[in-house]
Motif scaffolding. Sequence first.
Motif, PDB file in Angstrom:
ATOM      1  N   GLY A 161       0.902  -1.331   0.156  1.00 13.74           N
ATOM      2  CA  GLY A 161      -0.159   0.099   0.088  1.00 13.74           C
ATOM      3  C   GLY A 161       0.783   1.208  -0.025  1.00 13.74           C
ATOM      4  N   GLN A 162       1.959   1.106   0.396  1.00 11.85           N
ATOM      5  CA  GLN A 162       3.014   2.242   0.325  1.00 11.85           C
ATOM      6  C   GLN A 162       2.942   2.868  -1.017  1.00 11.85           C
ATOM      7  OE1 GLN A 162       6.661   1.027   2.046  1.00 11.85           O
ATOM      8  NE2 GLN A 162       7.621   3.180   1.910  1.00 11.85           N
ATOM      9  N   LYS A 163       3.151   4.135  -1.220  1.00 11.77           N
ATOM     10  CA  LYS A 163       3.559   4.756  -2.406  1.00 11.77           C
ATOM     11  C   LYS A 163       4.984   4.829  -2.697  1.00 11.77           C
ATOM     12  CE  LYS A 163      -0.875   7.175  -3.361  1.00 11.77           C
ATOM     13  NZ  LYS A 163      -1.457   8.194  -3.099  1.00 11.77           N
ATOM     14  N   VAL A 164       5.572   4.221  -3.738  1.00 13.43           N
ATOM     15  CA  VAL A 164       7.242   4.432  -3.857  1.00 13.43           C
ATOM     16  C   VAL A 164       7.312   4.714  -5.467  1.00 13.43           C
ATOM     17  CG1 VAL A 164       9.083   3.122  -3.892  1.00 13.43           C
ATOM     18  CG2 VAL A 164       7.201   2.524  -2.343  1.00 13.43           C
ATOM     19  N   THR A 165       8.270   5.569  -5.540  1.00 10.73           N
ATOM     20  CA  THR A 165       8.821   5.740  -7.022  1.00 10.73           C
ATOM     21  C   THR A 165      10.050   5.015  -7.320  1.00 10.73           C
ATOM     22  OG1 THR A 165       7.729   8.240  -6.790  1.00 10.73           O
ATOM     23  CG2 THR A 165       9.429   7.863  -8.652  1.00 10.73           C
ATOM     24  N   PHE A 166      10.117   4.330  -8.248  1.00 13.34           N
ATOM     25  CA  PHE A 166      11.236   3.773  -8.587  1.00 13.34           C
ATOM     26  C   PHE A 166      11.903   4.097  -9.770  1.00 13.34           C
ATOM     27  CE2 PHE A 166       8.686   0.219  -6.406  1.00 13.34           C
ATOM     28  CZ  PHE A 166       9.373  -0.176  -5.817  1.00 13.34           C
ATOM     29  N   GLY A 167      13.236   4.041  -9.602  1.00 16.64           N
ATOM     30  CA  GLY A 167      14.054   4.439 -10.892  1.00 16.64           C
ATOM     31  C   GLY A 167      14.628   3.481 -11.471  1.00 16.64           C
ATOM     32  N   VAL A 168      15.259   3.471 -12.673  1.00 15.25           N
ATOM     33  CA  VAL A 168      16.231   2.662 -13.216  1.00 15.25           C
ATOM     34  C   VAL A 168      17.172   3.446 -14.287  1.00 15.25           C
ATOM     35  CG1 VAL A 168      14.357   2.090 -15.147  1.00 15.25           C
ATOM     36  CG2 VAL A 168      16.234   0.534 -14.768  1.00 15.25           C
ATOM     37  N   LYS A 169      18.505   2.934 -14.339  1.00 18.44           N
ATOM     38  CA  LYS A 169      19.363   3.457 -15.150  1.00 18.44           C
ATOM     39  C   LYS A 169      19.080   3.508 -16.570  1.00 18.44           C
ATOM     40  CE  LYS A 169      23.313   2.873 -11.905  1.00 18.44           C
ATOM     41  NZ  LYS A 169      24.521   1.618 -11.678  1.00 18.44           N
ATOM     42  N   PRO A 170      19.216   4.407 -17.470  1.00 17.48           N
ATOM     43  CA  PRO A 170      18.976   4.362 -18.828  1.00 17.48           C
ATOM     44  C   PRO A 170      19.631   3.182 -19.456  1.00 17.48           C
ATOM     45  CG  PRO A 170      19.578   6.800 -18.084  1.00 17.48           C
ATOM     46  CD  PRO A 170      19.645   5.724 -16.986  1.00 17.48           C
ATOM     47  N   GLU A 171      20.939   2.700 -19.059  1.00 17.62           N
ATOM     48  CA  GLU A 171      21.439   1.548 -19.661  1.00 17.62           C
ATOM     49  C   GLU A 171      21.016   0.213 -19.440  1.00 17.62           C
ATOM     50  OE1 GLU A 171      22.987   3.914 -17.883  1.00 17.62           O
ATOM     51  OE2 GLU A 171      24.716   3.050 -16.326  1.00 17.62           O
ATOM     52  N   ARG A 172      20.333   0.365 -18.324  1.00 18.71           N
ATOM     53  CA  ARG A 172      19.559  -0.872 -18.002  1.00 18.71           C
ATOM     54  C   ARG A 172      18.244  -1.179 -18.094  1.00 18.71           C
ATOM     55  NH1 ARG A 172      22.404  -4.484 -18.657  1.00 18.71           N
ATOM     56  NH2 ARG A 172      21.048  -5.672 -17.658  1.00 18.71           N
ATOM     57  N   VAL A 173      17.798  -0.145 -19.268  1.00 20.15           N
ATOM     58  CA  VAL A 173      16.395  -0.253 -19.839  1.00 20.15           C
ATOM     59  C   VAL A 173      16.673  -0.659 -21.242  1.00 20.15           C
ATOM     60  CG1 VAL A 173      14.518   0.924 -20.581  1.00 20.15           C
ATOM     61  CG2 VAL A 173      15.629   1.715 -18.424  1.00 20.15           C
ATOM     62  N   LEU A 174      16.609  -2.132 -21.515  1.00 20.29           N
ATOM     63  CA  LEU A 174      16.791  -2.883 -22.813  1.00 20.29           C
ATOM     64  C   LEU A 174      15.614  -2.833 -23.517  1.00 20.29           C
ATOM     65  CD1 LEU A 174      19.136  -3.841 -20.695  1.00 20.29           C
ATOM     66  CD2 LEU A 174      18.794  -6.034 -21.897  1.00 20.29           C
ATOM     67  N   VAL A 175      15.762  -2.105 -24.804  1.00 28.41           N
ATOM     68  CA  VAL A 175      14.757  -2.116 -25.748  1.00 28.41           C
ATOM     69  C   VAL A 175      14.863  -3.018 -26.898  1.00 28.41           C
ATOM     70  CG1 VAL A 175      13.369  -0.507 -27.234  1.00 28.41           C
ATOM     71  CG2 VAL A 175      14.466   0.292 -24.954  1.00 28.41           C
ATOM     72  N   PHE A 176      13.795  -3.815 -27.060  1.00 31.88           N
ATOM     73  CA  PHE A 176      14.063  -4.542 -28.445  1.00 31.88           C
ATOM     74  C   PHE A 176      12.959  -4.328 -29.379  1.00 31.88           C
ATOM     75  CE2 PHE A 176      15.601  -7.032 -24.711  1.00 31.88           C
ATOM     76  CZ  PHE A 176      16.667  -7.151 -25.012  1.00 31.88           C
ATOM     77  N   PRO A 177      13.161  -4.787 -30.644  1.00 29.19           N
ATOM     78  CA  PRO A 177      12.073  -4.612 -31.629  1.00 29.19           C
ATOM     79  C   PRO A 177      11.084  -5.690 -31.205  1.00 29.19           C
ATOM     80  CG  PRO A 177      14.094  -5.154 -32.719  1.00 29.19           C
ATOM     81  CD  PRO A 177      14.354  -5.207 -31.150  1.00 29.19           C
ATOM     82  N   GLN A 178       9.776  -5.137 -31.317  1.00 29.51           N
ATOM     83  CA  GLN A 178       8.616  -5.985 -31.170  1.00 29.51           C
ATOM     84  C   GLN A 178       8.423  -7.124 -31.860  1.00 29.51           C
ATOM     85  OE1 GLN A 178       4.773  -4.153 -30.593  1.00 29.51           O
ATOM     86  NE2 GLN A 178       4.473  -4.588 -28.640  1.00 29.51           N
ATOM     87  N   LYS A 179       8.455  -8.301 -31.542  1.00 26.16           N
ATOM     88  CA  LYS A 179       8.349  -9.528 -32.350  1.00 26.16           C
ATOM     89  C   LYS A 179       7.269 -10.307 -31.747  1.00 26.16           C
ATOM     90  CE  LYS A 179      12.560  -9.713 -34.960  1.00 26.16           C
ATOM     91  NZ  LYS A 179      13.903  -9.946 -34.931  1.00 26.16           N
ATOM     92  N   LYS A 180       6.634 -10.994 -32.720  1.00 28.36           N
ATOM     93  CA  LYS A 180       5.690 -12.055 -32.277  1.00 28.36           C
ATOM     94  C   LYS A 180       6.479 -13.372 -31.903  1.00 28.36           C
ATOM     95  CE  LYS A 180       1.527 -10.239 -32.660  1.00 28.36           C
ATOM     96  NZ  LYS A 180       1.795  -8.764 -33.342  1.00 28.36           N
TER      97      LYS A 180
END
Lengths: 302, 361
Positions: free
Chosen positions: B336-355
């Motif tokens: 129930g606690q309100k928390v703001t999470f962060g993440v380093k941009p280099e650890r946000v992995l982005v992949f082409p969307q693929k079925k």
Amino acid sequence: MSAKTQSREFSSTRRFWLKEHGIDSTLLLIVPALLAMLVFFVYPTVYGTILSFHPANKAGFLENYKTFFGDPYMRKSIFNTFRIALPVSLVNVCLAVPVAVKMRHRVKGQRAINTILIIPISLGTVLIAEGLYAYLSPNGWFNRTLMAAHIIHAPLQMLHNFWGVMISLIISGFPFAFLLTLSYISGINPKMEEAASILGAGPIQRFRFVTLPLLAPGLAITFCLNFVLAFSVFPSANLLGNPSGDSHVLAVAATDVISQSYDYSMASAISLITAVCEITVVVLVFAIRSRFYTGSTTGGKG
Amino acid sequence: MSKTSFNELRLVGVSRTFDESVALSNLSLTIANGEFIALLGPSGCGKSTALNCIAGLLSQTSGSIFLDGKRIDSLPPERRGFGMVFQNYALFPHLTVRNNIAFGLKIRRTKKAEVRKRVDAALALVRLQPHADKFPAQLSGGQQQRVAIARAVVLEPQVVLMDEPLSNLDAKLRNEMRGEIRKLHKTLGLTSIYVTHDQEEAMSLADRVVVMHDGVVQQVGTPEDVYLQPANAFVADFMGYRNLLQMTLKKSSTKAGAITSEKIKLSSSNLAAKTTNGAVTVAIRPDDFTVKATRGNQIRTIISSVEYQGKDFGVEATCEDGTQLFIRTEEKLKIGQKVTFGVKPERVLVFPQKKSPSHVG
């Protein structure tokens, strides 16, 4: 503690003890089979045994056995029976093994092949004999084909002798041998052979060192069942053999005594001799079997 | 047939189909002498098919296998000189431990004294001397597995193949055996190919991990590569990137860009190759989250569950748009606690969307 709870406690521990020793109401399930055994096996066997020691001519209690072993013609029926039953069982087992080895894997047309292999079970001995008459007689297909191909010049004599009985027993006994062997061989984990091949064993070595030792106990049982079936041969010996010559087997000897002189006592003695011969072979085979590995053939846990 | 007799095992376009279905498609891989390779993937991904093709237990539909210059893919298993450890051990139940281990030596008609010497050494190696005369059924699962390993390595095979050898053991024994396998690989200078569905096992053992899916190799790399830089969304999912979000990308350079969904806005500096603007899959590992905004990346959430996991907590958090996030943190949070999470941009992995995942080459 009151007497009532004490007795309840006692009866619950007794029930527990009974259950631990396999005694409960499911035991009733074996009653029908037990009754049938008593009526159709135990009683006749005991009766026959006693009867065999009371000769028809009121002579000494071993008279029937003395007569049997004193008469060369009768005595030879033991030899005649062994001479048919042993090779037939051996041939059936030896034929069943390679077929079962092959059929254990998925084969094209497996159902059709299995059907053909198993059909002889559904044919009676008499039907097989009828067929063999037409097929093996001097002017039957078999001889005519061989003569037309100039392999032989005179028809082979295959009826009313040892060979007729032998062939008929192989036809009727093979399906049993095959089905039993197939079920034993299917129980062997195929990974075992794969492991052996990785370890450098070729097909023959894999069979010799892995499949055969694991199959041997099953083959022993297959052999015994086939032997017992073949040992009590009667219809084939009469129809396709030479029942007064080399197909004068124990079953024929026993029926002869009854049909000629109504000597049930003598016939019982011959039956007992038959039983002793069969049991001797079965005990021998099992003694050999016990020297093989007889545990699980699935290998490993899980 | 000594272990030092080859430089590399080369698979070229090895494929296998069963009836109509493709179990293994176009596997090409070069394995150097002494390497420990793990084939990793979920069940049905083709890893065992690949292993059986290498062993020769299964013939490939197309492709070839070379040991240095020699083509071996048409040889039967008994002539390849490989060792193999099976999932269910496949020990010979009618032979004692000693005779199980001696089986391959006897087939090779090795001299009796030599067999004895080498079997004794193998028994010592897996510490089973006291059990030499027992039958497999009298041993525990772990002991049986050690017999299977001894039976394989006593022949000093050029390559040892292992098909999920630890999957039937309990967790504690699995860890112990894992260490022993790694040690044997080193001390005997083996070349090992190890099939597993357990990413932790693969990473702890292997020099290189081959991740497979639907019969196709997804990524080949060191455990670190595969773990930190998965090649696509499937590998990321399999390697423990539990947060896979469908978002929209707007690139600012070839490697970086802004990704948005209805309520979440993040920046990433870790775009996979061939990622284009538009719909993408974003992968973030639970332990890459921080319990405060990091370099502009922030996601506002409400904690929905907290699981104590010993060293840290497994936390589930709900974002403003209802997205569930999985987070591992050492900080004690409350439901129930309100928390703001962060993440380093280099650890946000982005992949082409693929079925469907496909070959990454």
